[in-house]
Design an enzyme around this catalytic site. Structure first.
Site, PDB file in Angstrom:
ATOM      1  N   SER A  26       0.832  -1.205   0.000  1.00 46.54           N
ATOM      2  CA  SER A  26       0.000   0.000   0.000  1.00 46.54           C
ATOM      3  C   SER A  26       0.861   1.248   0.000  1.00 46.54           C
ATOM      4  O   SER A  26       1.987   1.252   0.521  1.00 46.54           O
ATOM      5  CB  SER A  26      -0.899   0.010   1.239  1.00 46.54           C
TER       6      SER A  26
ATOM      7  N   TYR B 145      -1.580  -0.337  10.106  1.00 41.66           N
ATOM      8  CA  TYR B 145      -1.660  -0.690   8.685  1.00 41.66           C
ATOM      9  C   TYR B 145      -0.406  -0.263   7.935  1.00 41.66           C
ATOM     10  O   TYR B 145       0.192  -1.053   7.188  1.00 41.66           O
ATOM     11  CB  TYR B 145      -2.893  -0.024   8.076  1.00 41.66           C
TER      12      TYR B 145
ATOM     13  N   LYS C  68       2.329  -2.696   6.116  1.00 46.68           N
ATOM     14  CA  LYS C  68       2.536  -2.637   4.669  1.00 46.68           C
ATOM     15  C   LYS C  68       3.957  -2.207   4.314  1.00 46.68           C
ATOM     16  O   LYS C  68       4.507  -2.647   3.297  1.00 46.68           O
ATOM     17  CB  LYS C  68       1.510  -1.688   4.033  1.00 46.68           C
TER      18      LYS C  68
END
Length: 261
Positions: A145, A158, A162
């Site tokens: 991401s 997150y 990532k």
């Protein structure tokens, strides 16, 4: 013909998180380019819809409903592919994610769970697939991401996971070269179920579009096209690379509005 380099005719792919969004689009794209596909996700009804699209492209689909947060379930997909189709050429590690939250709400367990779902699950499948991929000189595509390289409040778990997944790709690619390639895609804002709230709000959607240099939110097929490029002979001179498919952004295109501590 240069377009022939984007074909994966007769190959076999495994795609995780394939019930909808990027996973579904990637599975269908690979089928349209000639691959048979093992598709896995939690929701069997969604998988049947994707399988119908794969079969409409003239290829075979194997549906494996599973909770892919389970390392053994993820690893088992490699054996399922080999048993059903006799080979394995492509792995798309798409499953992952973590809900945004404030720093003080993000405890150590949350970080651990994010790393597990976004990195350890992919590692389990990749290791299980490796004997088959070594035989076929296969390719692995990891879905990372943009939040793994830019900073925004609320994305601690997150973004950290990532970022780890992106660097895992660089490190593992060296271990696997030259017989197996591994690359990743740093995905920007894409119209999947994760953006349902944004897509249903004209105000939020317009804000994200204005803050994206290309002026739009991505479509799952934008990412699927990149998956096909990296997995196919067209991408045969790439390994250990992170392809940024993000509309040109270098900062989050929607702030969560979290206050100062």
């Amino acid at each position: 013909m240069i377009l022939d380099r984007f074909k994966v005719t007769g190959q076999v792919a495994v795609v995780t998180g394939a019930g909808r969004g990027i996973g579904a689009a990637s599975a269908v794209a690979l089928a349209q380019a000639g691959a048979d596909v093992v598709i896995s996700a939690r929701t069997e009804d969604q998988l049947h819809k994707v399988a119908a699209e794969i079969e409409a492209a003239g290829r075979r689909a194997l549906i494996v409903p599973a909770n892919l947060n389970d390392l053994d379930a993820a690893a088992a997909l490699a054996a399922a592919a080999a048993e059903e189709f006799g080979r394995l050429d492509i792995v798309v590690n798409n499953v992952g994610g973590a809900m945004p939250d404030a720093y003080l709400n993000t405890d150590a367990r949350t970080l651990k769970n994010a790393f597990h779902f976004n990195v350890a699950v992919a590692h389990a499948l990749t290791q299980a697939a490796l004997p088959h991929l070594l035989e076929t000189r296969g390719s692995i595509v990891n879905i990372s991401s943009v939040m793994g390289r830019v900073a925004g409040r609320g994305y601690l778990a997150y973004g950290t996971a990532k970022a780890a997944f992106a660097h895992y790709t660089r490190l593992a690619a060296l271990d696997l070269a030259p017989r197996v390639r591994m690359n990743a895609i740093a995905v920007g804002s894409t119209a999947t179920s994760a953006l349902d709230i944004v897509m249903s709000s004209d105000e939020l959607r317009t804000t994200m579009e204005k803050n994206t240099p290309l002026g739009r939110i991505g479509d799952p097929e934008d990412i699927a096209a990149a998956v096909l490029y990296l997995a196919s002979p067209a991408g045969s001179y790439l390994t250990g690379k992170i392809l940024e498919v993000d509309g040109g952004i270098d900062a989050p295109n929607l702030e969560l509005g979290l206050p100062d501590l």
